[in-house]
Scaffold this motif. Structure first.
Motif, mmCIF file in Angstrom:
data_model
loop_
_atom_site.group_PDB
_atom_site.id
_atom_site.type_symbol
_atom_site.label_atom_id
_atom_site.label_comp_id
_atom_site.label_asym_id
_atom_site.label_seq_id
_atom_site.Cartn_x
_atom_site.Cartn_y
_atom_site.Cartn_z
ATOM 1 N N ARG A 38 -53.857 15.709 -35.354
ATOM 2 C CA ARG A 38 -52.928 16.840 -35.269
ATOM 3 C C ARG A 38 -52.835 17.340 -33.829
ATOM 4 N NH1 ARG A 38 -50.677 19.748 -39.077
ATOM 5 N NH2 ARG A 38 -51.867 18.598 -40.620
ATOM 6 N N GLU A 42 -50.604 22.693 -33.231
ATOM 7 C CA GLU A 42 -50.547 22.904 -34.678
ATOM 8 C C GLU A 42 -51.900 23.297 -35.264
ATOM 9 O OE1 GLU A 42 -48.770 19.583 -36.650
ATOM 10 O OE2 GLU A 42 -47.055 19.541 -35.309
ATOM 11 N N ARG A 72 -54.810 25.042 -39.931
ATOM 12 C CA ARG A 72 -53.620 24.263 -39.582
ATOM 13 C C ARG A 72 -52.387 25.156 -39.613
ATOM 14 N NH1 ARG A 72 -53.393 19.054 -43.194
ATOM 15 N NH2 ARG A 72 -52.838 20.629 -44.707
ATOM 16 N N GLN A 73 -51.472 24.864 -38.711
ATOM 17 C CA GLN A 73 -50.192 25.549 -38.715
ATOM 18 C C GLN A 73 -49.121 24.521 -39.048
ATOM 19 O OE1 GLN A 73 -49.638 27.255 -34.859
ATOM 20 N NE2 GLN A 73 -51.185 28.816 -35.139
ATOM 21 N N PRO A 75 -45.845 22.426 -38.484
ATOM 22 C CA PRO A 75 -45.203 21.962 -37.235
ATOM 23 C C PRO A 75 -43.963 22.811 -36.932
ATOM 24 C CG PRO A 75 -45.503 20.157 -38.804
ATOM 25 C CD PRO A 75 -45.889 21.418 -39.507
#
Length: 78
Positions: A38, A42, A72-73, A75
């Motif tokens: 990742r 992100e 996590r973010q 995208p």
């Protein structure tokens, strides 16, 4: 208090310990692979502390799950 030896545990308790260890190990591997692939943009926070926490914390899966839920973010649209 006497320590309980592996041989003194019931088959059910042994199986529970083995399954828990395998599940935690699998969660850690999946979380670390996702973290490595990742982009840093992100990930909430720095990737290094996440990797250290996931790797070194014996958490019964709590840290890897926390990474998947919070760390996590999504995208960003380009």
């Amino acid at each position: 208090m006497a320590k309980t030896k592996w041989d003194d545990l019931s088959d059910r308790k042994r199986l529970l310990i083995i399954v828990s260890g395998v599940l935690e190990g699998a969660l850690k591997v999946v979380a670390l692979v996702d973290l490595a692939r990742r982009p840093a943009a992100e990930v909430r926070g720095s990737k290094v502390p996440w990797a250290i926490a996931i790797t070194l914390t014996n958490s019964l899966g709590v840290v890897p799950i926390t990474y998947f839920v919070y760390g996590r973010q999504k995208p960003t649209a380009t």
